[in-house]
Design an enzyme around this catalytic site. Structure first.
Site, PDB file in Angstrom:
ATOM      1  NE  ARG A 330      -3.910  -2.052   2.105  1.00 12.62           N
ATOM      2  CZ  ARG A 330      -4.843  -2.356   2.980  1.00 12.62           C
ATOM      3  NH1 ARG A 330      -4.810  -1.843   4.186  1.00 12.62           N
ATOM      4  NH2 ARG A 330      -5.822  -3.167   2.663  1.00 12.62           N
ATOM      5  CG  LEU A 441     -11.168  -7.898   8.028  1.00 13.46           C
ATOM      6  CD1 LEU A 441     -11.981  -8.549   6.914  1.00 13.46           C
ATOM      7  CD2 LEU A 441     -12.058  -6.991   8.841  1.00 13.46           C
TER       8      LEU A 441
END
Lengths: 642, 251, 227
Positions: A330, A441
């Site tokens: 990212r 998550l």
């Protein structure tokens, strides 16, 4: 402040087992005597509350929204990682561990990350058993996709709504315990104070957002699962109510704040459309699996993207990073996009975006396949921008997305305040200086489902706690503090200050300051300048901002004012931390620390540590402590994606 | 950037017990790129600067998935665009000079807390009655143990997409919550993991739904027409079937 | 008791509507089939009526059953109507119906449905039908006993006022049935994509068939056709 990470000894792979064996237990019949507070009901909070209640503790769970199902974990799109190796492509616990440590640029603890990788498989088992409709292959087996920063397919997903499905499953587990009477669920509450008695966290004070009541909640242990502080930037992909208040209260009560400057900027967001923009919407980075990032080669080319021929398109990621191409991590994707935009080569109305093109993928796989993978994301994009990504390339821009920093916790996920635990995004533990896609998550659920139970049992079995009532002087004092702060926020409620300032304008100003000086790319001068502005901003806030209404009713202006005050303070620590870390690392580039090719240069000799900030009073400067990081199982290498 | 001017008639109500009424505002220079909630933000900024109390409304993720936002816009839940939550509704769908009547979702089971803010805890209680699979943490078999046809997973996912916003209830002429309840029952009844509690779940959830004072479905399909996630009333049919089978042939 | 719990639940009440509606539909089918014998001539109808009346015992049981069915269907419908009205104590200032399209015409999520107009008017079409049934019963069953049934039928239905009322009522009944058939399948949980098209067609074809068969008699009589 002393930092004992309590990492068990022994070989890496056995640490978690060793630790569980060494941890104390509480007999099942005795657990109901202990009351645990869980603040926040996202993946970490809901799973922790449900699991602890299943084990027999008395749990009180609180959330800021009207229902525990609304926490912002619900917005996670892409998926959840696990080392199942269902694809037979060479994945393993060890590889997931290595990828996560490398992804975090060697700023996370080996032991924590290894445990996370170990637990990852159990999470998938748990979620499937709970009825999460993960995507399947035609034969009925679980499907996987690959994700940025990884060379294996280990991401499990449920269309583009993985976070939603996992959260609803955890919410289901929580609901089951509410029904059973083992969890008391208090929605529409905001934590305003942490109560520390005899050095241990013994409860919290909350504001009931409906009627404004300040409520005391005593407990034997407090678990914070309140998410990250990305909203300090005003524009982020966080939900509107995501805030740093709980973290700041814990910090002021004595918890260390670790790596506050580690903020992840997500590369594939829908660009801001104007001044009115209230938040940014993320497009899952799984889009980069099939989308190609490009900008026009010709400077200032304002042609319609379809009119730009192939040879005049600059696929800068594919050219620069042939191995990973569009799937670079990212930060690399974000930084490169920002670099292009800053150089005036960006596209879109504001010139602050790049193209993400699905042309090639559609040609290769057909529209149907692409729609099956990304249909809901395309729909979402079209809803917001009125453009169809099947026809026109998407416009994407980087945006603040996740905060790797957070409350410092030991291997037990306990902060420096005994009895105060932090799980999920609100702790700092597993992602180092950068988080891999689809790992948030995993971490939230690992903390909540599988780790916190051991920690709580160990803490309660090894600590003797007196009985405290809501009338204990510690609570009365905390409540008075909360009351005073509310009154202070409301002091301008009856008069218009004459200056055109609202909570929003102040927040936006703070956000711009951070985005410009404490974003993907930082330098000393900018950081010092921004830090000097924080007191000015705080002053202006108290002086100018008018908060209408009273404290005894549903007052959303008051809520937001309180959060912005805390963001201002949070920003101060973030800037200080960014200033102190004179290396490029993970998600951020420190301009003073670059290689000759203008890539990030990490400085392991000076900064291979966790920076932990201690609060020492409003007048004093916070103090920096360091937890040294050692790497015995993986050799810190400079990241290279070229 | 294109802007429009609107007249807004918004329901104002101080608290649960206070009487409410409509208040009219004129709002100018609304960028068409704004979302509906950003338009309300703008209104609230103006009101705050004028020394008035802003309009309270619920919202959180602003990405159309948390289910927190929602209001009736000119009589339609979440406004005129299909498959769109209020936060994802953009002002380019309105014309300058339009009058928008903005009301809270109304149902006996959704008491109004303030202005457009309502209490949807009734939906939580329906889920608490059985909208889950009872599996304790740690007690799960290996994830790949039971193969599930891709199609089945997809169909379950269709139902699982519900965000619990309550638009189905708000727009149901009969005030029923059957699409909400049906979606969850349908999701879990399709999956092998949901089988053991299938009958009990249907009985308990329908019972909980009735207890909350929701109405009785009259099959008018308004719910699926406004559902931001396009959840089909086939799930209501499925719930009916589950409930009938459980009632007649349950243990 | 499980059955009481069932029929007092929301779905149970809908189930009562569906099942009683279905039985009334079966009755209607038989009744129309009987009346349709008129198309074969007056004597055919008369002999059908005499045949029917020769089993008075069964006929009376049947009549009582039918009456009960009507009462159940109507009173449950009325009860649901009032119960549903109470679910929204403050009505909306503006209320718009969004479900506008019939099956197949537009991608509604389910892809199958009845006309929304029929769905929305169920209580009102129901009341019209009830009124008609009362008039109908007084006109025929409790009518003059000594005149042959076939003659009563021809006289009454040949009367333009009564005949047109008859046609009107059957039109209303067709609208009621159009939604009713679809709705009862939905309530009984009989919904499968494979049969969507068939069911959607039947919800239109069946009521129109009844309307043509039953409405054709007064129409022909008014037009002067002799049977």
């Amino acid at each position: 402040m002393e930092l004992h990470a309590h990492i068990p000894s022994g070989p890496l792979a056995q640490k978690w087992d060793t630790h569980r064996l060494a941890s104390g237990l509480i007999s099942p019949a005795n657990r109901r005597k202990f009351k645990i507070i869980v603040v926040g009901t996202g993946l970490a909070g809901a799973s922790a509350a449900a699991t602890l209640a299943e084990q027999g503790y008395q749990v009180t769970a609180l959330c800021i929204q009207d229902s525990p199902r609304r926490a912002h974990s619900i917005s996670a799109q892409g998926g959840i990682n696990a080392a199942k190796n269902y694809q037979n492509d060479g994945d393993s616990v060890l590889r997931l561990f290595q990828d996560t440590i490398k992804g975090g640029d060697f700023r996370a603890r080996e032991a924590n990350v290894y445990r996370l990788a170990q637990i990852s498989n159990g999470i998938i088992d748990q979620c499937v058993a709970q009825g999460v409709p993960f995507a399947r292959e035609y034969g009925g087996t679980l499907a996987n996709r690959s994700f940025g920063g990884a060379l294996v397919s280990r991401t499990f997903y449920a269309r583009g709504q993985t976070g939603q499905q996992l959260l609803l499953a955890a919410y289901g587990a929580l609901s089951r315990q509410i029904k059973a009477g083992r969890v008391t669920m208090l929605p529409r509450r905001e934590m305003l104070e942490l109560v520390v008695i005899n050095g241990c966290a013994r409860g919290i004070v909350t504001r009931n957002l409906i009627n404004g009541d300040l409520e005391n909640h005593p407990a034997d242990a407090v678990i914070l699962a309140t998410g990250g502080y990305g909203n300090a930037y005003f524009l982020s992909t966080n939900a509107m109510s995501s805030n740093a208040t709980a973290i700041m209260r814990a910090w002021k009560a004595g918890a260390g704040f670790a790596n506050p400057c580690f903020v992840q900027i997500h590369p594939t967001c829908i660009p801001a459309q104007g001044h009115h923009q209230s938040k940014l919407t993320l497009m899952s980075e799984s889009l980069r699996n099939d989308g190609r990032v490009w900008i026009p080669k010709i400077f200032g080319d304002r042609r319609d993207p379809a009119a730009i021929p192939e040879n005049e398109r600059d696929y800068y990621l594919e050219e620069k990073y042939p191995r990973f191409g569009n799937l670079v991590p990212r930060d690399v994707a974000s930084r490169n996009a920002k670099k292009q935009c800053d150089a005036g080569r960006g596209v879109g109305e504001t010139g602050m975006a790049v193209y993400l093109d699905f042309c090639a993928a559609i040609e290769r796989d057909g529209e149907a396949v692409i729609l099956r993978k990304y249909g809901n994301l395309f729909k979402m994009y079209e809803k917001i921008t009125a453009c169809d990504p099947l026809q026109v390339p998407m416009l994407i821009a980087p945006a603040v997305h996740y905060t790797m920093g957070g409350l410092w916790v030991d291997y037990n996920l306990m902060t420096t305040i005994p009895g105060l635990f932090a799980i999920g995004e609100c702790n700092f533990s597993d992602h180092g200086a950068n988080r891999l896609g689809a790992s948030a998550l995993m971490q939230g659920l690992a903390d909540g489902y599988f780790i916190i139970g051991t920690s709580i049992a160990h803490y309660l079995s090894s600590t003797s706690l007196d009985y405290v009532t809501p009338q204990h002087v510690g609570f009365l004092e905390a409540q008075k503090n909360a009351y005073d702060r509310t009154q202070r926020l409301l002091r301008n409620n009856s008069r218009i200050t004459g200056k055109k300032a609202t909570v929003t304008t102040m927040h936006r100003e703070l956000g711009n300051l951070l985005w410009n000086h404490c974003g993907m790319s930082r330098n000393r001068a900018g950081l010092e300048q921004a830090l000097a502005k924080i007191p000015v901003l705080r002053e202006a806030f108290w002086d100018q901002v008018c908060v209408p209404g009273t404290g005894h009713e549903l007052n959303q202006s008051l809520e937001r004012a309180g959060r912005v005050v805390d963001f201002i303070e949070c920003a101060g620590i973030m800037l200080r931390d960014a200033l102190a870390r004179e290396e490029s690392c993970g998600c951020h580039l420190r301009e003073e620390s670059q290689t000759e090719e203008q890539e990030a240069k990490r400085d392991d000799d000076r900064y291979s540590h966790v920076s932990v900030w201690e609060y020492r009073g409003d007048e004093e400067q916070p103090m920096l402590h360091k937890e040294a990081l050692s790497f015995e199982n993986i050799n810190p290498s400079q990241r290279s994606y070229t | 950037m294109k802007t429009i001017n609107l007249t807004l008639q918004i329901w104002r109500q101080k608290n649960k017990d206070a009487p409410g009424d409509f208040e009219t505002f004129t709002l100018n220079n609304i960028s068409t790129a704004m979302s509906f909630l950003e338009m309300l933000d703008l209104l609230n900024e103006n009101l705050t600067l004028q020394g008035q109390e802003p309009v309270a409304f619920d919202h959180d993720c602003r990405e159309g998935v948390c289910g927190m936002c929602g209001a009736m816009v000119n009589g339609i839940a979440h406004g005129p665009e299909p498959e769109t939550t209020l936060c994802q509704l953009h002002m380019r769908h309105f014309q300058s000079g339009d009058t928008l009547v903005i009301e809270p979702f109304r149902s006996r089971a959704f008491p109004i807390k303030r202005d457009l803010v309502i209490d949807r805890s009734a939906l939580d209680r329906i889920i608490q009655a059985g909208g889950y699979i009872s599996v304790n943490t740690g007690g799960a078999p290996e994830a790949g143990t039971i193969p599930i046809p891709a199609k089945t997973a997809e169909l379950a996912m269709d139902a699982a997409a519900c965000i619990g916003c309550g638009a189905c209830v708000a727009s149901c002429p009969s005030g029923a919550a059957m699409l909400f309840t049906g979606a969850k029952i349908s999701q879990l009844s399709r999956l092998p993991q949901g089988q053991p509690e299938r009958k009990e779940r249907a009985l308990a959830m329908v019972q909980a739904m009735d207890r909350e004072g929701f109405g009785n479905c009259s099959n008018e399909r308004e719910c699926e027409a406004v559902c931001p996630k396009a959840i089909s009333i086939r799930h209501v049919a499925r719930m009916n079937r589950e409930y009938l089978l459980a009632s007649f042939f349950g243990e | 008791m499980w059955f009481v719990r069932f029929i007092t639940s929301s779905i149970g009440k809908k189930w009562i509507m569906a099942v009683s509606g279905l039985l009334l539909l079966f009755f209607l089918f038989g009744h129309i089939a009987g009346i349709a014998t008129l198309y074969l001539g007056r004597t055919a109808l008369q002999s059908y009526a005499e045949q029917l009346h020769s089993h008075m015992f069964f006929l009376n049981i049947f009549r009582i059953g039918l009456l009960l069915l009507c009462i159940i269907h109507f009173s449950t419908g009325l009860f649901l109507f009032y119960q549903n009205r109470k679910t929204r104590p403050i009505p909306y200032r503006i209320s718009v119906r969004v479900a506008t399209q019939a099956a197949g015409a537009i991608p509604v999520a389910s892809g199958w449905a009845s006309l929304p107009f029929a769905a929305r008017t169920m209580p009102y079409t129901g009341i019209v039908i009830l009124t008609f049934i009362i008039i109908h019963i007084f006109g025929f069953s409790i009518g003059p006993q000594d005149i042959p049934v076939a003659k009563t039928v021809v006289t009454l239905l040949g009367n333009p006022v009564y005949g047109l009322l008859y046609i009107f009522s059957f039109t209303v009944l067709a609208i009621h049935m159009h939604h009713g058939i679809w709705s009862l399948l939905q309530t009984l949980g009989l919904s499968h994509p494979r049969y969507t098209l068939f069911v959607t067609r039947m919800t239109t074809i069946a009521p129109v068939f009844f309307l043509i068969v039953a409405g054709g008699i007064p129409l022909l009589l008014i037009c002067g056709v002799e049977f």
